[in-house]
Design an enzyme around this catalytic site. Structure first.
Site, short mmCIF file in Angstrom:
data_model
loop_
_atom_site.label_atom_id
_atom_site.label_comp_id
_atom_site.label_asym_id
_atom_site.label_seq_id
_atom_site.Cartn_x
_atom_site.Cartn_y
_atom_site.Cartn_z
N TYR A 111 0.82 -1.21 0.00
CA TYR A 111 0.00 0.00 0.00
C TYR A 111 0.85 1.26 0.00
O TYR A 111 1.90 1.30 0.65
CB TYR A 111 -0.93 0.02 1.22
N TRP A 113 1.03 5.67 -1.71
CA TRP A 113 0.66 6.61 -2.77
C TRP A 113 1.68 6.68 -3.89
O TRP A 113 1.42 7.27 -4.93
CB TRP A 113 0.44 7.99 -2.17
#
Ligand SMILES: Nc1nc2c(c(=O)[nH]1)N[C@H]1C(S)=C(S)[C@@H](COP(=O)(O)OP(=O)(O)OC[C@H]3O[C@@H](n4cnc5c(=O)[nH]c(N)nc54)[C@H](O)[C@@H]3O)O[C@H]1N2
Ligand SMILES: Nc1nc2c(c(=O)[nH]1)N[C@H]1C(S)=C(S)[C@@H](COP(=O)(O)OP(=O)(O)OC[C@H]3O[C@@H](n4cnc5c(=O)[nH]c(N)nc54)[C@H](O)[C@@H]3O)O[C@H]1N2
Ligand SMILES: [Mo]
Length: 750
Positions: A111, A113
Site C-alpha cells: 500500500y 501513494w
C-alpha cells in the site's frame, strides 16, 4: 558547475509546477500559472531529489546477506552491491520462496501513494511483476477510506469510490442550491491541495469563500476550528462522538415532526427497526439532545436548533474521511446517511450527504469522466486478500482466523514481503508493535528513492528514480488537465525506474514476456497514451499525439459540464422502481438484513452509538488527552520529508494543544514536549492555540519514524501512539484517530 538551463512543467499528486534545471540538477520549483492557490509543497523538491538520504546503490542488510538472519532489521548496516548481483540475489530469493511455500507466502499488497504519472506507478508495477511470477497476497481498500469501502455499499448499494468521485453534488450546485452546509470534520483546503494523480487548479478555498459570500450557513463540527476556512461557524465536539450527535439530531427530527416520513417510506428500508432504538423503546435510552450533550460536548439547545435549521433549509451534510478512520468508524458514516434520509433531501440538488469534500482535491469538481491510462496488472492467481490495515495482525498470526465483512478466513503465512511506493513505517498504527511483527518474514524487499524508515527496515533495498528522472504522462480522472512529464535530470546515483528493476527480476525468473510484453518504458508510454487518445476521440475530444504532447508539455481538457451531475441518487429519486439502488432491497438501507446476519456486536443491523475504547469519555489519569493525527499541510504523507526535516526548527513535529491543557502542564508555545502512552513516546514541539477543543491534541502524520531502540521517537511520528485495531469486524479499517495520550514538558532544550 552550471550547465544549460531549462524550465519545464510537470505534475504530481499535489498538482502542477515548474522546475528549473541546470545541468543534471533541479535548482528551483515555481508555481503553475493557472493555479489560483498554488501549494508550497513543491518548494521542497530540489532539496529532496538531491538529498543525502537518497538510496545511492542496491543495498542488502549485512545479517541477511551473510546468514539470512531475520533479527536486526532496522539496526544493522547494509552492504552495497552492483545491480546485477543484487538482482540475481533478489530473484533467487523470490524464486526460492515461491517454490518452497507457494505464492500465497508472498505479500505484495504494498500500500502507498507512490508518485503521480500513469506508467511509473510503483504499486501497479509491483503488482504486475508479482502476477507475472505466480501471484501474491493482495490487500483490500485503502487507509483513506477502507472502512467506508466496506460499509457504504451495504447502505447505498454502490461502490464507494465511484460514489465519491462520480455521484456527489458538485461545487457549482452547492453554491446555487445549498443553504446549510454541515461539515463533520470540516472541509479543509489544506487537504485538497492533494489528489490521486494531482489536481491542477486548487479551488476549495475559493468555493467555500463563495458559499460564505452568498450567506450560506457553514458549520464545522469537529475538534479543530482550522478544519474549515475562516468565516465558518465552529461546533467543537469530542473526537469519536459524532454518531451520538447525529442520533440526537435525528431524535429532534423524529419527535418534532420534522422527519420526512414520505421519503423514508418510499426510498428506504428498515426505519421501523431503527426508530425504537432512536426513541429508546428497545434499549431504554432515548437518544435525546440531553443524552448526547455530555457525550459529544455540544449543548442540547444548540443540537435542537441545528436539527430544525437542517430540516427547514436545503442542507448538505458532509463527512470527512477522518471520521471512519477510528474505531466504529462504520457508525458515523451509516448514521449520516440515515440522518440525510430523515431530512428527505437525498437526490435533490445541493441536498443530502457527501463524503470527503476537501479530503482530496477533485471531489465536487464538475468534470466529465474520461477513460484513463492504466498499466494492466495482469491476473493474480492467488486469491487471498487481507483488509489493508490488518498487515501487522497478519504477520503476527499466520493461520489464525479473522473476520471481515461477513467472511471468516485464516491469515496467510507470509515468508516474503515486497513493498514499492509506500512507507508502512509512516502509515501504519502502533509502530513499535509493527516493528516487532515486521521481524517475522524471512525476507523483505523494498524499492525506494530514499532511506525511509521502511527502507531501513528491509533486507534488500533497490534504489528507485523519482518522477523527475523519467518520462511519464500526468492525468487524473478528477482533473481537467493533461501533462507530459519530461525526464528532467538523469537518474540520481544508481537509481533505476521501478519498471526496469522489475524487468530485471522478471528476466531472471523466466517471466520477461509476461512482464514486459516485449516493450520498453517508452513503448509502454506510447501504448497507454495512444489508447487514451483513441478513447478521447471516441468521446469527441481531440488531444495531440505523443510527440505533440511532448512539445506542448501540458493542455487543458474541455470537460467541464454545467448544472447538477447525473448521479445514481438523482435517478433513484426520480424513479425508485426503474432505477433502484444496488442494495438487496433496492432502497437505502437503514436496517441491513445482511449486516444483521453477520452477528457482529461491533457493527449491528442499524447504526448505533458505540463508544470507542479510547476517547475522552474513557480518558484515564495516565492518558487524559485525545490525539488526532491529521494530514500534514506542507507535504504528502511522508514524502519530501528528507528535505523538510532539514529546515531549521522543523523537527520534532508541532503538537497543537489547548491553552488550558498546556497551562495545567506548565507548557508554553515553542516548548519541547514528550507525548506518550503505553504504546510509546515521541518528542514534539508545542503550539498552544484556542483553535483546538480542550482535551484534544493534534500531531500531523509524516515525520519519519526513528531507528529501533529509540525510546523517544525524535521526529514526532504520531503512529508511535495510535492504536492498531480494526474499525470493526465489518470494515477492519485503520483506527488512527482512536488514541489517548499524555503530554509532559521537556523544557526549552534545543
Ligand atoms: N496516524 C495516522 N496515520 C495515517 C493516517 C492518519 O490520518 N493518521 N492516514 C493514512 C492514510 S489515509 C494514508 S493514504 C497513508 C499514507 O501512507 P503512504 O502512502 O505509505 O505514504 P507516502 O509517504 O505517500 O509513501 C509513499 C512512498 O513511496 C515512495 N515513492 C515515491 N515515488 C516512488 C517511485 O516512483 N517508486 C518507488 N518505488 N517509491 C516511490 C516515497 O518516497 C514514499 O516513501 O497513511 C495512513 N496513516
Ligand atoms: N496536504 C496534504 N493533503 C492531504 C494529504 C497529505 O498527506 N497532505 N493526504 C491525503 C489523503 S491520502 C487523505 S486519505 C486525505 C484525508 O482526508 P481526511 O480524512 O478528511 O483528513 P484528516 O486530515 O485525516 O482529518 C481531518 C480532520 O478531522 C478531524 N477529526 C479527527 N477525528 C475526528 C472525529 O472523530 N470527529 C470529527 N468531527 N472530526 C475529527 C481532525 O481535526 C482533522 O484535522 O487527505 C489527503 N490530503
Ligand atoms: Mo489516504
Amino acid at each position: 558547475m552550471s550547465g544549460p538551463q531549462s524550465t519545464r512543467v510537470t505534475s504530481s499528486h499535489w498538482g502542477a509546477f515548474e522546475l528549473d534545471v541546470e545541468g543534471d540538477r533541479i535548482v528551483a520549483a515555481r508555481p503553475f500559472g493557472a493555479d489560483p492557490t498554488p501549494p508550497e509543497i513543491p518548494q521542497a523538491i530540489p532539496a529532496a531529489v538531491h538529498h543525502r538520504s537518497r538510496v545511492a546503490r542496491p543495498s542488502i542488510r549485512k545479517g541477511w546477506l551473510e546468514g539470512r538472519k531475520r533479527g536486526g532489521r532496522g539496526s544493522e548496516p547494509f552492504v552495497e552491491l552492483p545491480w546485477d548481483e543484487a538482482l540475481d540475489i533478489a530473484a533467487q530469493e523470490i524464486d526460492r520462496v515461491r517454490r518452497a511455500h507457494g505464492n500465497e507466502a508472498i505479500f505484495g499488497g504494498s500500500y502507498g501513494w507512490s508518485s503521480a504519472g500513469r506508467f511509473h506507478h510503483a504499486q501497479s508495477q509491483v503488482h504486475r511483476f508479482l502476477n507475472s511470477v505466480g501471484g501474491y497476497v493482495a490487500s483490500f481498500g485503502s487507509y483513506s477510506t477502507g472502512c467506508a469501502q466496506a460499509i457504504m455499499p451495504h447502505v447505498f448499494g454502490h461502490n464507494f469510490i465511484s460514489h465519491l468521485y462520480d455521484h456527489q453534488e458538485n461545487w457549482q450546485t452547492l453554491e446555487a442550491e445549498t443553504e446549510t452546509l454541515v461539515m463533520f470534520g470540516g472541509i479543509n483546503p489544506k487537504n485538497s491541495q492533494v489528489s490521486m494523480g494531482g489536481v491542477t487548479e486548487h479551488g476549495t478555498k475559493g468555493w467555500i469563500g463563495k458559499f460564505l459570500a452568498k450567506g450560506m450557513y457553514c458549520l464545522n463540527i469537529g475538534p479543530q476550528r482550522g478544519d474549515a476556512p475562516e468565516g465558518c461557524e465552529w461546533l467543537p465536539v469530542k473526537p469519536g462522538s459524532d454518531t451520538a450527535l447525529m442520533l440526537a439530531l435525528a431524535y429532534v427530527l423524529e419527535t418534532e415532526g420534522l422527519a420526512d416520513h414520505a421519503f423514508l417510506e418510499r426510498y428506504t428500508t428498515g426505519y421501523e427497526r431503527f426508530r425504537p432504538y432512536l426513541l429508546g423503546e428497545s434499549d431504554g435510552q432515548p437518544k435525546t439532545p440531553e443524552w448526547a450533550a455530555p457525550l459529544c460536548g455540544a449543548d442540547p439547545q444548540t443540537i435542537r436548533e441545528l436539527a430544525r435549521r437542517m430540516a427547514l433549509t436545503r442542507t448538505m451534510i458532509t463527512v470527512a474521511w477522518s471520521l471512519q478512520r477510528g474505531e466504529h468508524g462504520e457508525q458515523p458514516y451509516w448514521m449520516s446517511a440515515v440522518l440525510a434520509a430523515m431530512l428527505g433531501q437525498i437526490g435533490l440538488p445541493g441536498g443530502g450527504v457527501g463524503y470527503g469534500y476537501g479530503a482530496i482535491g477533485g471531489v465536487g469538481h464538475a468534470f466529465r469522466r474520461m477513460r484513463g491510462m492504466t498499466l494492466p496488472q495482469g491476473v493474480n492467481p492467488v486469491d487471498k486478500v487481507i483488509p489493508v490495515a490488518r498487515i501487522a495482525d497478519m504477520l503476527r498470526n499466520p493461520g489464525q482466523p479473522y473476520d471481515f465483512n461477513g467472511n471468516r478466513e485464516p491469515y496467510p503465512d507470509i515468508r516474503l514481503v515486497y513493498w514499492a511506493g509506500g512507507n508502512p513505517f509512516h502509515h501504519h498504527q502502533d509502530l513499535n508493535a509493527f516493528h516487532e511483527a515486521w521481524q517475522q518474514p524471512e525476507t523483505i524487499l523494498v524499492n525506494e528513492p530514499w532511506w525511509t524508515p521502511t527502507a531501513k527496515r528491509a533486507d534488500i533495498v533497490l534504489p528507485a528514480t523519482t518522477p523527475y528522472e523519467r518520462e511519464d504522462i500526468g492525468r487524473s480522472p478528477l482533473d481537467d488537465y493533461l501533462f507530459h512529464m519530461p525526464a528532467m535530470i538523469p537518474p540520481v546515483g544508481d537509481a533505476r525506474d521501478d519498471y526496469d528493476i522489475f524487468a530485471g527480476l522478471a528476466a531472471r525468473m523466466g517471466a520477461t514476456e509476461a512482464y514486459t510484453e516485449g516493450k520498453s518504458s517508452t513503448q509502454w508510454i506510447e501504448t497507454l497514451y495512444e489508447g487514451y487518445r483513441q478513447f478521447a476521440a471516441e468521446d469527441g475530444i481531440e488531444v495531440p499525439d505523443l510527440a505533440g504532447l511532448r512539445e506542448v508539455n501540458w493542455l487543458k481538457l474541455p470537460i467541464t459540464y454545467e448544472g447538477p451531475n447525473p448521479s445514481f441518487l438523482r435517478r433513484f429519486r426520480e424513479d425508485p422502481d426503474g432505477a433502484p439502488l444496488g442494495t438487496p432491497s433496492g432502497r437505502l438501507e437503514i436496517f441491513s438484513e445482511t449486516i444483521d446476519g453477520f452477528g457482529y456486536a461491533d457493527c449491528p443491523g442499524h447504526p448505533v452509538w458505540l463508544p470507542p475504547s479510547e476517547w475522552l469519555g474513557a480518558a484515564r489519569r495516565e492518558a487524559p488527552l485525545h490525539l488526532v493525527s491529521p494530514q500534514p499541510g506542507d507535504k504528502l504523507h511522508s514524502q519530501l520529508e528528507a528535505a523538510l526535516a532539514d529546515r531549521p526548527g522543523a523537527r520534532p513535529e508541532t503538537l497543537v494543544m489547548n491553552p488550558g491543557d498546556a497551562a495545567a502542564r506548565g507548557i508554553a508555545s515553542g516548548d519541547l514536549v514528550r507525548v506518550f502512552n503505553t504504546r510509546g513516546a515521541v518528542r514534539a514541539r508545542a503550539r498552544v492555540s484556542d483553535e483546538i477543543r480542550p482535551g484534544v491534541v493534534a500531531l500531523p502524520t509524516g515525520a519519519w519514524f526513528g531507528d529501533p531502540g529509540e525510546n523517544l521517537d525524535p521526529h514526532g511520528n504520531p503512529n508511535v501512539l495510535t492504536a492498531d485495531i480494526g474499525t470493526s469486524k465489518l470494515g477492519q479499517g485503520c483506527s488512527a484517530h482512536t488514541a489517548l495520550v499524555e503530554v509532559s514538558g521537556l523544557g526549552l532544550e534545543a
